[in-house]
Design a protein around this motif. Structure first.
Motif, PDB file in Angstrom:
ATOM      1  N   ARG A 124      59.860  21.922  25.149  1.00 48.19           N
ATOM      2  CA  ARG A 124      59.456  23.334  25.039  1.00 48.19           C
ATOM      3  C   ARG A 124      58.774  23.631  23.723  1.00 48.19           C
ATOM      4  O   ARG A 124      57.745  24.317  23.676  1.00 48.19           O
ATOM      5  CB  ARG A 124      60.693  24.223  25.200  1.00 48.19           C
ATOM      6  N   ALA A 127      55.231  22.552  23.814  1.00 45.47           N
ATOM      7  CA  ALA A 127      54.379  23.405  24.642  1.00 45.47           C
ATOM      8  C   ALA A 127      54.107  24.737  23.944  1.00 45.47           C
ATOM      9  O   ALA A 127      52.983  25.248  23.971  1.00 45.47           O
ATOM     10  CB  ALA A 127      55.041  23.643  25.998  1.00 45.47           C
ATOM     11  N   ASP A 128      55.129  25.290  23.295  1.00 40.86           N
ATOM     12  CA  ASP A 128      54.969  26.602  22.669  1.00 40.86           C
ATOM     13  C   ASP A 128      54.085  26.554  21.437  1.00 40.86           C
ATOM     14  O   ASP A 128      53.295  27.468  21.194  1.00 40.86           O
ATOM     15  CB  ASP A 128      56.347  27.160  22.269  1.00 40.86           C
ATOM     16  N   SER A 129      54.223  25.481  20.646  1.00 37.48           N
ATOM     17  CA  SER A 129      53.580  25.508  19.336  1.00 37.48           C
ATOM     18  C   SER A 129      52.238  24.785  19.318  1.00 37.48           C
ATOM     19  O   SER A 129      51.467  24.970  18.367  1.00 37.48           O
ATOM     20  CB  SER A 129      54.502  24.869  18.286  1.00 37.48           C
ATOM     21  N   PRO A 132      47.782  25.325  24.456  1.00 37.95           N
ATOM     22  CA  PRO A 132      47.341  26.713  24.658  1.00 37.95           C
ATOM     23  C   PRO A 132      48.359  27.441  25.524  1.00 37.95           C
ATOM     24  O   PRO A 132      48.971  26.834  26.405  1.00 37.95           O
ATOM     25  CB  PRO A 132      45.995  26.552  25.413  1.00 37.95           C
ATOM     26  N   PRO A 133      48.564  28.745  25.281  1.00 42.17           N
ATOM     27  CA  PRO A 133      49.568  29.477  26.054  1.00 42.17           C
ATOM     28  C   PRO A 133      49.166  29.564  27.520  1.00 42.17           C
ATOM     29  O   PRO A 133      47.982  29.676  27.850  1.00 42.17           O
ATOM     30  CB  PRO A 133      49.594  30.859  25.392  1.00 42.17           C
ATOM     31  N   LEU A 134      50.164  29.505  28.397  1.00 38.29           N
ATOM     32  CA  LEU A 134      49.924  29.635  29.833  1.00 38.29           C
ATOM     33  C   LEU A 134      49.923  31.102  30.225  1.00 38.29           C
ATOM     34  O   LEU A 134      50.523  31.942  29.552  1.00 38.29           O
ATOM     35  CB  LEU A 134      51.023  28.907  30.602  1.00 38.29           C
ATOM     36  N   ASP A 135      49.250  31.379  31.345  1.00 43.35           N
ATOM     37  CA  ASP A 135      49.319  32.726  31.914  1.00 43.35           C
ATOM     38  C   ASP A 135      50.592  32.819  32.731  1.00 43.35           C
ATOM     39  O   ASP A 135      50.664  32.331  33.862  1.00 43.35           O
ATOM     40  CB  ASP A 135      48.092  32.980  32.795  1.00 43.35           C
ATOM     41  N   MET A 136      51.654  33.431  32.141  1.00 42.48           N
ATOM     42  CA  MET A 136      52.974  33.396  32.757  1.00 42.48           C
ATOM     43  C   MET A 136      53.068  34.321  33.970  1.00 42.48           C
ATOM     44  O   MET A 136      54.097  34.332  34.644  1.00 42.48           O
ATOM     45  CB  MET A 136      54.039  33.779  31.727  1.00 42.48           C
ATOM     46  N   GLN A 143      47.455  25.118  33.905  1.00 44.86           N
ATOM     47  CA  GLN A 143      46.144  25.075  33.251  1.00 44.86           C
ATOM     48  C   GLN A 143      45.774  23.603  33.053  1.00 44.86           C
ATOM     49  O   GLN A 143      46.605  22.710  33.176  1.00 44.86           O
ATOM     50  CB  GLN A 143      46.187  25.778  31.892  1.00 44.86           C
ATOM     51  N   TYR A 161      54.014  24.693  34.536  1.00 48.80           N
ATOM     52  CA  TYR A 161      55.364  25.168  34.192  1.00 48.80           C
ATOM     53  C   TYR A 161      56.053  25.494  35.511  1.00 48.80           C
ATOM     54  O   TYR A 161      55.742  26.491  36.164  1.00 48.80           O
ATOM     55  CB  TYR A 161      55.266  26.409  33.302  1.00 48.80           C
ATOM     56  N   HIS A 168      58.101  22.560  31.240  1.00 51.14           N
ATOM     57  CA  HIS A 168      56.681  22.210  31.075  1.00 51.14           C
ATOM     58  C   HIS A 168      56.473  20.749  31.448  1.00 51.14           C
ATOM     59  O   HIS A 168      57.250  19.884  31.054  1.00 51.14           O
ATOM     60  CB  HIS A 168      56.238  22.435  29.624  1.00 51.14           C
TER      61      HIS A 168
END
Lengths: 226, 226
Positions: A124, A127-129, A132-136, A143, A161, A168
């Motif tokens: 996690r 994935a977070d840092s 690129p951020p996912l469209d939750m 993506q 995700y 992830h």
DNA sequence: TTGTCGGCCGATCGCCGACAA
DNA sequence: TTGTCGGCGATCGGCCGACAA
């Protein structure tokens, strides 16, 4: 190879002398690891077992076959001063003064990452840092991420995700990467986001035990109980 | 490499001088094809453009990577006699005095042989004269044939006589051979049965057009109508 | 006689949620 | 949070006869 990417792949244990700093060069130690040695001018029989040098330049490289990173240090011999027993000045390690938002994350591959079904479990934090951020709001959030290896070659992975509980994963594209880099469980992958937001992936091979190496002496030794 | 297998792979156009026969050596011609040249003793400036030599020994080799066969001829320099314009004596080519029942058959691979479905159409003459006879009472007649490549490595192929109309085919094992040898349509496979009945398979690569070669001058020339 | 095609069957690849550590 | 498992659907490899050159 970009020095920032190089350092992320080499890991925190790899320290390099600063350019123009003084280093001791031990030809004997070099000979024990390297297959080629610089040519020494022939002539005088005895040579001292070490020289004082100056690190004139450092090159950051990666093996085009294995992606393993290494540094080439150009040494400039200096006159050896009279030997004193005062401690050496500590070698300052090179660190970029400003990361500018760069991030790196290394994960040791599990058997599931390396062998099964062609997927990779993304921790996690990674994935977070880094990614690129996912469209939750999508179901499932998914993506394609574009990542370069140390040679600049582009790889694309499907980042999804999903699952219960949610996690992830890298799916499509991952197994091609594993096969191309000949990764096995125990090797590490390093994901790097540089200051411009570009993503890189380096690899760090697990130390394969080497026949005759010192670890052979301990292989069959009793272990402490956990 | 067995000389008989070597000659079958090289084909009838490859002629070699007999051992101990006289040959002319043209360093310039050698340099145009080879990446390495023998060391000539330094000193005298001018050297004649060719030497009279004696073929002292001939070695039959095959590239361990591509299976391509080549010969290494050990040359023994002889004093150059006064130049006369009399025609050279023809070089006798080496031919085994007795084949002892040996046979060879070469086939240029079709696209179907190289690409599709992993099968190889065996020409009838090849099946009859080289492969072990099938038990024609079986339905369909089928056997496994054991064939060595030029390095002695053993390959097994399923040889079946089937289809309507009936034809000889190599099925199981063939595609592994094609992939391992990186064969493509246009390359040739040579099947050889030596005097002891042992089977061999050599390969002859199609001449891949080479950039800058003489054929480049004719590539775009008009062709005669058929 | 033999080169190519489409059919078809089985093996493998790879994506998935379930579940437990 | 994340490692491993079994399920299962899609893809691919490869064997087959039909048919035509």
């Amino acid at each position: 190879v970009d020095p920032q990417v190089w350092h992320a792949c080499a890991g925190p244990a790899a320290k390099l002398p600063a350019v123009r700093s003084a280093v001791w060069y031990f030809p004997q130690g070099h000979a024990e690891q390297a297959s080629s040695l610089p040519d020494f001018p022939a002539g005088s029989g005895w040579r001292p077992p070490f020289f004082l040098c100056r690190a004139a330049a450092i090159g950051f490289h990666a093996d085009p076959e294995t992606d393993e990173v290494f540094a080439r240090i150009l040494l400039d011999p200096r006159p050896t001063p009279p030997l004193s027993l005062s401690p050496e000045p500590p070698l300052s390690s090179v660190e970029g003064p400003d990361d500018g938002g760069a991030m790196a994350f290394a994960k040791v591959l599990t058997p599931s990452d390396a062998n099964n079904g062609g997927g990779f479990s993304v921790p996690r934090f990674c994935a977070d840092s880094i990614f690129p951020p996912l469209d939750m709001t999508a179901d499932p959030p998914v993506q394609n991420v574009t990542i370069r290896d140390v040679h600049g070659k582009v790889w694309t992975f499907r980042h999804i995700y999903r699952g219960t509980p949610r996690r992830h994963l890298l799916t499509t594209g991952w197994s091609k990467f594993v096969n191309a880099k000949k990764l096995i469980a125990g090797d590490s992958v390093v994901f790097i986001k540089n200051r411009h937001g570009l993503l890189y992936a380096g690899i760090r091979r697990a130390s394969r035990p080497c026949a005759g190496g010192p670890q052979d002496y301990f292989r069959h030794a009793p272990q402490a109980a956990p």
